[in-house]
Design a protein around this motif. Structure first.
Motif, mmCIF file in Angstrom:
data_model
loop_
_atom_site.group_PDB
_atom_site.id
_atom_site.type_symbol
_atom_site.label_atom_id
_atom_site.label_comp_id
_atom_site.label_asym_id
_atom_site.label_seq_id
_atom_site.Cartn_x
_atom_site.Cartn_y
_atom_site.Cartn_z
ATOM 1 N N PRO A 1 0.826 -1.203 0.000
ATOM 2 C CA PRO A 1 0.000 0.000 0.000
ATOM 3 C C PRO A 1 0.864 1.259 0.000
ATOM 4 N N LEU A 2 0.503 2.195 -0.845
ATOM 5 C CA LEU A 2 1.176 3.489 -0.848
ATOM 6 C C LEU A 2 0.587 4.363 0.240
ATOM 7 N N PRO A 3 1.324 5.349 0.696
ATOM 8 C CA PRO A 3 0.744 6.279 1.659
ATOM 9 C C PRO A 3 -0.433 7.003 1.029
ATOM 10 N N ALA A 4 -1.292 7.465 1.868
ATOM 11 C CA ALA A 4 -2.454 8.189 1.348
ATOM 12 C C ALA A 4 -1.981 9.353 0.506
ATOM 13 N N PRO A 5 -2.639 9.607 -0.620
ATOM 14 C CA PRO A 5 -2.174 10.671 -1.524
ATOM 15 C C PRO A 5 -2.215 12.040 -0.859
ATOM 16 N N PRO A 6 -1.205 12.863 -1.127
ATOM 17 C CA PRO A 6 -1.222 14.211 -0.555
ATOM 18 C C PRO A 6 -2.267 15.074 -1.234
ATOM 19 N N ILE A 7 -2.959 15.823 -0.461
ATOM 20 C CA ILE A 7 -3.952 16.750 -0.995
ATOM 21 C C ILE A 7 -3.393 18.158 -0.904
ATOM 22 N N ILE A 8 -3.455 18.901 -2.002
ATOM 23 C CA ILE A 8 -3.030 20.305 -1.977
ATOM 24 C C ILE A 8 -4.269 21.165 -1.793
ATOM 25 N N SER B 1 0.181 36.067 -4.144
ATOM 26 C CA SER B 1 0.693 34.799 -3.630
ATOM 27 C C SER B 1 -0.428 33.782 -3.511
ATOM 28 N N ILE B 2 -0.034 32.524 -3.541
ATOM 29 C CA ILE B 2 -0.957 31.413 -3.339
ATOM 30 C C ILE B 2 -0.383 30.547 -2.223
ATOM 31 N N ILE B 3 -1.192 30.270 -1.212
ATOM 32 C CA ILE B 3 -0.764 29.408 -0.114
ATOM 33 C C ILE B 3 -1.197 27.988 -0.426
ATOM 34 N N LEU B 4 -0.226 27.093 -0.564
ATOM 35 C CA LEU B 4 -0.494 25.689 -0.839
ATOM 36 C C LEU B 4 -0.268 24.889 0.443
ATOM 37 N N LYS B 5 -1.262 24.142 0.847
ATOM 38 C CA LYS B 5 -1.168 23.373 2.090
ATOM 39 C C LYS B 5 -1.334 21.894 1.780
ATOM 40 N N ALA B 6 -0.375 21.093 2.219
ATOM 41 C CA ALA B 6 -0.423 19.654 1.986
ATOM 42 C C ALA B 6 -1.000 18.940 3.196
ATOM 43 N N SER B 7 -1.759 17.908 2.935
ATOM 44 C CA SER B 7 -2.260 17.065 4.023
ATOM 45 C C SER B 7 -2.370 15.637 3.519
ATOM 46 N N VAL B 8 -2.121 14.683 4.409
ATOM 47 C CA VAL B 8 -2.185 13.271 4.072
ATOM 48 C C VAL B 8 -3.110 12.570 5.059
ATOM 49 N N ALA B 9 -4.035 11.794 4.538
ATOM 50 C CA ALA B 9 -5.003 11.087 5.392
ATOM 51 C C ALA B 9 -4.371 9.824 5.957
ATOM 52 N N SER B 10 -3.333 10.016 6.754
ATOM 53 C CA SER B 10 -2.624 8.886 7.354
ATOM 54 C C SER B 10 -2.086 9.330 8.701
ATOM 55 N N PRO B 11 -2.197 8.477 9.730
ATOM 56 C CA PRO B 11 -1.662 8.847 11.045
ATOM 57 C C PRO B 11 -0.149 8.740 11.107
ATOM 58 N N THR B 12 0.460 8.134 10.100
ATOM 59 C CA THR B 12 1.904 7.945 10.080
ATOM 60 C C THR B 12 2.611 9.276 9.834
ATOM 61 N N GLU B 13 3.715 9.499 10.531
ATOM 62 C CA GLU B 13 4.480 10.726 10.343
ATOM 63 C C GLU B 13 4.950 10.824 8.891
ATOM 64 N N THR B 14 4.730 11.971 8.279
ATOM 65 C CA THR B 14 5.009 12.171 6.854
ATOM 66 C C THR B 14 5.881 13.401 6.658
ATOM 67 N N THR B 15 6.854 13.275 5.775
ATOM 68 C CA THR B 15 7.675 14.431 5.406
ATOM 69 C C THR B 15 7.265 14.913 4.023
ATOM 70 N N THR C 1 6.391 11.546 1.843
ATOM 71 C CA THR C 1 7.066 10.287 2.165
ATOM 72 C C THR C 1 6.794 9.887 3.612
ATOM 73 N N ASN C 2 6.421 8.628 3.827
ATOM 74 C CA ASN C 2 6.340 8.076 5.175
ATOM 75 C C ASN C 2 6.720 6.608 5.134
ATOM 76 N N SER C 3 6.481 5.886 6.196
ATOM 77 C CA SER C 3 6.937 4.501 6.275
ATOM 78 C C SER C 3 6.254 3.595 5.251
ATOM 79 N N ASP C 4 5.137 4.024 4.713
ATOM 80 C CA ASP C 4 4.443 3.238 3.704
ATOM 81 C C ASP C 4 5.036 3.425 2.304
ATOM 82 N N GLY C 5 5.784 4.500 2.098
ATOM 83 C CA GLY C 5 6.347 4.756 0.780
ATOM 84 C C GLY C 5 6.307 6.227 0.414
ATOM 85 N N THR C 6 6.367 6.515 -0.896
ATOM 86 C CA THR C 6 6.423 7.895 -1.399
ATOM 87 C C THR C 6 5.422 8.082 -2.530
ATOM 88 N N VAL C 7 4.716 9.178 -2.479
ATOM 89 C CA VAL C 7 3.852 9.565 -3.592
ATOM 90 C C VAL C 7 4.113 11.034 -3.916
#
Length: 441
Positions: free
Chosen positions: A29-36, A50-64, A97-103
């Motif tokens: 399984p890949l990590p949950a897709p990042p949402i901008i 300017s445009i503020i882009l905010k990333a979020s991932v629907a996963s409790p795993t720590e993500t960089t 990127t988190n322990s599940d992988g990278t998207v």
């Protein structure tokens, strides 16, 4: 519109996931897709916004996170503020990127052109005027002062545009400096150089730019290389007597006229790399539309020169009547102007001649005095629009206070008879030259 964009984002990642597995494989399984999330602005913006882009991932795993603009990482935060000082289409890539992988996913942002990106500038010696004519024909008398609230230096002579920056040189300095660097699309001043050049330049008149630290200034001593990062100004040996005229940039090199020669200066160098000889004093050197050079000289010739090899790849003789205008002009603008292989010549006369290089035909196209009132003195030479083919001619009624009566006349020679496409009255003050933004693309 935002919902539609996010749906496409999810779809793109989902399709990529499906294509990476076969029926027989076990898929990690890949990590949950990042949402901008676009929390400010939208996918199209103006320069300076300017445009503020905010990333979020629907996963409790720590993500960089890693935000990449072009090929440069610009942020590792979950939030990235995009801003640009020039127009274009920009791709912003977000990698999670988190322990599940990278998207990763990429979004495109369009920055709309600034008001002055496309159009025509007429630079005046007096009153520090930088007049702008939009493609629709709207005239702004002093665009630089309107945008900055300050004035350019005194006796402005030349403009060069490079890497989204406009370089404007003035002979006497003062105001915002001997050399002003401004945003080429908004005209907002980036830097003015007065004290940095004081005593190091002697009446600078022309500028050519190869890079941020490769600025070449022609003055009464010759051609000098100015490096803003160190403040160094170096006279290039052998350029003494460089003509008070436009320097051309082609094939990443500067070409300047020195008496009967055109000298070549390469980026990062303080020496002449090569010298091209001509039969008479050079009256103009300009970049051709194919990236080579056109050179006119006072022996009555127009020569096509290969910008890479410096070989003369064509030469035409000009009728004596036409060539004589080069012998009577000391204009700061080139003796020739070109669109394709069609060249125009006026010198400081009201007569505009056309020379078609491929057919060797030379013809008088118009005497501006027959179509425009108050053409007493032609101030600097004509210039052809590189897109429309229309020819611009600046004139004043006379010296003294008569300079306030003036014309920017635009001629169309596409028909059987010359037409006056436009005539802009009383916008200039001893115009040093006409500059089309399209010539610097």
């Amino acid at each position: 519109m935002k919902k539609f964009y996010l749906a496409l984002l999810f779809l793109g990642i989902f399709v990529g996931f499906l294509s990476s597995c076969s029926d027989d494989d076990e898929c990690t399984p890949l990590p949950a897709p990042p949402i901008i999330n676009i929390t400010s602005g939208n996918l199209s913006m103006h320069i300076g916004d300017s445009i503020i882009l905010k990333a979020s991932v629907a996963s409790p795993t720590e993500t960089t996170f890693s935000w990449i603009l072009d090929t440069t990482e610009v942020s590792t935060d979950s939030i990235y503020v995009f801003k640009s000082e020039y127009s274009g289409l920009f791709d912003v890539k977000l990698t999670a990127t988190n322990s599940d992988g990278t998207v990763a996913t990429t979004t495109s942002i369009t920055v709309q052109p600034g008001e002055y990106k496309n159009g025509t500038f007429v630079l005046s010696e007096n009153n520090s005027l930088l007049t702008f004519i939009s493609p629709e024909g709207k005239v702004t008398t002093d665009a630089y002062t309107d945008e900055n609230g300050t004035k350019l230096g005194s006796v402005n002579q030349d403009i060069f545009i490079k890497n989204h920056k406009m370089y404007i040189v003035s002979q006497n300095g003062g105001g915002d400096g001997f050399l002003v660097i401004a945003n080429a699309e908004t005209l907002k001043k980036i830097k003015g150089f007065q004290t940095e050049l004081n005593g190091k330049v002697n009446w600078p008149t022309h500028v050519a730019v190869l890079g941020d630290d490769d600025i070449y200034l022609r003055d009464n001593n010759g051609v000098k290389r100015f490096q803003p990062s160190t403040g160094t100004v170096t006279l290039i040996e052998g350029t003494s007597g460089a003509r008070k005229n436009t320097m051309a940039v082609a094939d990443g090199k500067v070409f300047a006229s020195v008496k009967n020669t055109v000298v070549v200066i390469e980026a990062g160098k303080d020496i002449i790399s090569s010298t091209i000889n001509f039969d008479g004093e050079v009256s103009g050197v300009i970049k051709a539309s194919d990236g080579n050079l056109w050179v006119s000289d006072r022996s009555g010739k127009i020569t096509k020169v290969d910008a890479k090899t410096y070989q003369k790849i064509g030469m035409n003789d000009i009728p004596t009547e036409v060539a004589s205008v080069w012998n009577t002009t000391y204009a700061a603008a080139p003796g020739i102007t070109a669109k394709g292989d069609t060249l125009y010549i006026s010198g400081l006369t009201s007569k505009i001649y056309r020379h078609i290089f491929s057919t060797k035909e030379t013809k008088l196209m118009v005497d501006a005095k027959t179509m425009v009132d108050n053409v007493g003195i032609v101030y600097n030479t004509c210039a052809v629009h590189p897109l429309t083919g229309e020819v611009y001619l600046n004139s004043i009624k006379g010296y003294g206070q008569n300079y306030k009566i003036n014309n920017i006349s635009v001629f169309n020679f596409s028909g059987d008879e010359p037409e006056l496409s436009a005539n802009y009255e009383n916008y200039t003050a001893f115009p040093a030259g006409t500059f089309f933004t399209y010539n610097f693309e």
